[in-house]
Design an enzyme around this catalytic site. Structure first.
Site, PDB file in Angstrom:
ATOM      1  N   ALA A 237       0.820  -1.221   0.000  1.00 22.03           N
ATOM      2  CA  ALA A 237       0.000   0.000   0.000  1.00 22.03           C
ATOM      3  C   ALA A 237       0.855   1.273   0.000  1.00 22.03           C
ATOM      4  O   ALA A 237       1.925   1.285   0.620  1.00 22.03           O
ATOM      5  CB  ALA A 237      -0.898  -0.016   1.234  1.00 22.03           C
ATOM      6  N   PRO A 238       0.440   2.317  -0.712  1.00 18.08           N
ATOM      7  CA  PRO A 238      -0.794   2.446  -1.503  1.00 18.08           C
ATOM      8  C   PRO A 238      -0.707   1.838  -2.908  1.00 18.08           C
ATOM      9  O   PRO A 238      -1.689   1.884  -3.648  1.00 18.08           O
ATOM     10  CB  PRO A 238      -0.984   3.963  -1.591  1.00 18.08           C
ATOM     11  CG  PRO A 238       0.399   4.520  -1.496  1.00 18.08           C
ATOM     12  CD  PRO A 238       1.170   3.592  -0.619  1.00 18.08           C
ATOM     13  N   ASP A 256      -1.068  -6.249   1.980  1.00 18.22           N
ATOM     14  CA  ASP A 256      -0.928  -5.130   2.927  1.00 18.22           C
ATOM     15  C   ASP A 256      -2.255  -4.948   3.627  1.00 18.22           C
ATOM     16  O   ASP A 256      -3.305  -5.110   2.994  1.00 18.22           O
ATOM     17  CB  ASP A 256      -0.544  -3.831   2.178  1.00 18.22           C
ATOM     18  CG  ASP A 256       0.119  -2.810   3.085  1.00 18.22           C
ATOM     19  OD1 ASP A 256      -0.459  -2.498   4.149  1.00 18.22           O
ATOM     20  OD2 ASP A 256       1.218  -2.338   2.730  1.00 18.22           O
ATOM     21  N   ASP A 276      -0.625 -10.554   6.692  1.00 17.82           N
ATOM     22  CA  ASP A 276       0.694 -10.209   7.218  1.00 17.82           C
ATOM     23  C   ASP A 276       1.755 -10.704   6.220  1.00 17.82           C
ATOM     24  O   ASP A 276       1.830 -11.905   5.935  1.00 17.82           O
ATOM     25  CB  ASP A 276       0.875 -10.887   8.585  1.00 17.82           C
ATOM     26  CG  ASP A 276       2.190 -10.492   9.249  1.00 17.82           C
ATOM     27  OD1 ASP A 276       3.083  -9.963   8.554  1.00 17.82           O
ATOM     28  OD2 ASP A 276       2.321 -10.706  10.470  1.00 17.82           O
ATOM     29  N   ASP A 292       8.590  -4.064   0.190  1.00 18.83           N
ATOM     30  CA  ASP A 292       8.969  -2.724   0.674  1.00 18.83           C
ATOM     31  C   ASP A 292       8.434  -2.526   2.091  1.00 18.83           C
ATOM     32  O   ASP A 292       8.107  -1.409   2.481  1.00 18.83           O
ATOM     33  CB  ASP A 292       8.366  -1.689  -0.311  1.00 18.83           C
ATOM     34  CG  ASP A 292       8.916  -0.279  -0.115  1.00 18.83           C
ATOM     35  OD1 ASP A 292       9.995  -0.140   0.479  1.00 18.83           O
ATOM     36  OD2 ASP A 292       8.257   0.675  -0.561  1.00 18.83           O
ATOM     37  N   LYS A 321      15.669  -1.375   5.117  1.00 16.87           N
ATOM     38  CA  LYS A 321      15.711  -0.047   5.752  1.00 16.87           C
ATOM     39  C   LYS A 321      16.869  -0.065   6.746  1.00 16.87           C
ATOM     40  O   LYS A 321      16.936  -0.959   7.616  1.00 16.87           O
ATOM     41  CB  LYS A 321      14.400   0.249   6.490  1.00 16.87           C
ATOM     42  CG  LYS A 321      13.136  -0.165   5.738  1.00 16.87           C
ATOM     43  CD  LYS A 321      12.769   0.778   4.619  1.00 16.87           C
ATOM     44  CE  LYS A 321      11.627   0.208   3.784  1.00 16.87           C
ATOM     45  NZ  LYS A 321      11.340   0.931   2.562  1.00 16.87           N
TER      46      LYS A 321
END
Ligand code: SAM
Length: 368
Positions: A237-238, A256, A276, A292, A321
């Protein structure tokens, strides 16, 4: 006579451009990789400068041993051969930057030959660097004919020949280097100019588009995106990444709990699954899985490895990340953990893309 001293410093180095603030990561990467390859040297950089010099007597051989594609934090890779620390010092006469650069080339490289296929004058991608854009453009325009006249540059741009790069650290300070067009970024300043499409549900779409262009070659893009291939998008999302996959002909399961842009669902090519992303997996092998999800990078690396090991996807592109500190250590540890957890020969390529912020993007697939 100008009072400026335009003497060049001939100190060979591998010079890499990077995202501002990530100089320590690129410096650590250069140092560790060069050491492992048996090259002595040291990294010189300033935080926030947007580039790192790895000073090394045999920068040419090091560059060959360390392909651009294998460097995670470098946006561009130059074999730097000269520094001009007082290029534009204003004296009684106008500074002759063009003359100083041509003289520096003669002093460091020797007799001019028709050697370079193109020249680029660039500045670092930093707040301090941006005001140098006009000077870089003007200098490039003035330098081109001067280099041709001096015998350094082909009369017609030759994209297969080495390219001369002039990196302006400031109006006074320049670094001269060579980029092998087959072993570097094709984009000025190593930055792909991608336009945000009005239909794209988020700016993240640019990240996946850049990943396709940077981590895959043209043949791979052609072979690995075919009409009606299947993909999963974890943390969708989005829907920016799902939209990019869809535009490449792929049918997508977008996982998502958050809402997805309505036009994706309306297309009939995207299915929204509220689940999940660390639990769900497909019943049959998918062509692609992209991810992501904003999560601990080790947790993501481990889950991505599970997908490949279990044969749930053929190829994957995912983001890791990075934490605020020790980002190089974390990168290395995540990628080692990933390799270990796959438990089979795996090919991976990783890059901090221009559209990545505090993160890196990884492509991986099983070998063979
Ligand atoms: N790639 C998306 C795009 O292009 O629009 C943006 C993704 S956004 C950076 C991260 C997403 O990960 C969020 O929408 C969040 O809901 C999702 N996410 C985080 N943890 C998740 C989980 N365990 N399972 C599924 N989605 C998760």
């Amino acid at each position: 006579m100008p009072t400026s001293d335009t003497t060049a410093i001939a100190q060979p180095a591998l010079l890499g451009y990077c995202r501002a603030g990530f100089e320590p990561e690129l410096a650590a990467e250069f140092t560790e990789r060069a050491g492992a390859l048996g090259f002595a040297g040291y990294a010189r950089t300033e935080r926030g400068s947007g580039f790192v010099r790895f000073v090394c007597d045999d920068a040419d051989a090091l560059s060959q041993a360390l392909p651009f594609r294998d460097l995670i934090f470098a946006r561009q890779k130059l074999v730097a051969f000269a520094e001009l620390p007082s290029l534009g010092v204003v004296g009684p006469a106008k500074p002759d930057r063009v003359g100083a650069i041509v003289a520096a080339m003669q002093a460091t490289l020797g007799t001019p030959t028709l050697h370079f296929g193109d020249v680029r004058v660039e500045h670092a991608d930093t707040d301090e660097g941006k005001p140098l854009a006009a000077l870089a453009r003007a200098l490039g325009n003035a330098l081109r004919p001067a280099l041709r006249e001096a015998g350094w540059l082909t009369y017609i741009d030759s994209p297969d020949r080495p390219r001369l790069h002039v990196l302006l650290e400031s109006g006074d300070y320049a670094h001269l280097g060579i980029v092998d067009p087959h072993d570097g970024s094709e984009w000025p300043m190593g930055i792909p100019r991608l336009r945000m499409h009005p239909q794209a549900p988020s700016r993240s779409a640019l990240k996946l588009e850049e990943a396709f262009l940077t981590l895959l070659d043209a043949k791979e893009r052609e072979a690995w995106f075919k009409e009606n291939m299947h993909a999963a998008d974890l943390g969708a999302a989005p829907g920016g990444w799902s939209w990019v996959l869809m535009r490449n002909g792929v049918r997508v399961i977008s996982v998502d709990n958050g809402p997805l842009a309505a036009h994706l669902i309306d297309s009939g090519r995207v299915e929204h699954l509220r689940a999940d992303g660390f639990v769900w997996h497909p019943k049959r092998t998918l062509d692609w899985m992209v991810c992501d999800m904003v999560e601990q990078p080790r947790r993501v690396a481990e889950r991505m490895a599970t997908w490949l090991r279990e044969g749930w996807c053929r190829r994957t592109i995912f983001n890791l990340k990075l934490p605020m500190k020790k980002r190089w250590d974390e990168t290395r540890q995540c990628l080692s953990l990933f390799e270990r957890e796959v438990g089979q020969p795996v090919e991976w390529r990783a890059k901090q893309l221009y559209h990545d912020r505090e993160e890196i993007t990884v492509f991986a697939r099983l070998r063979g």
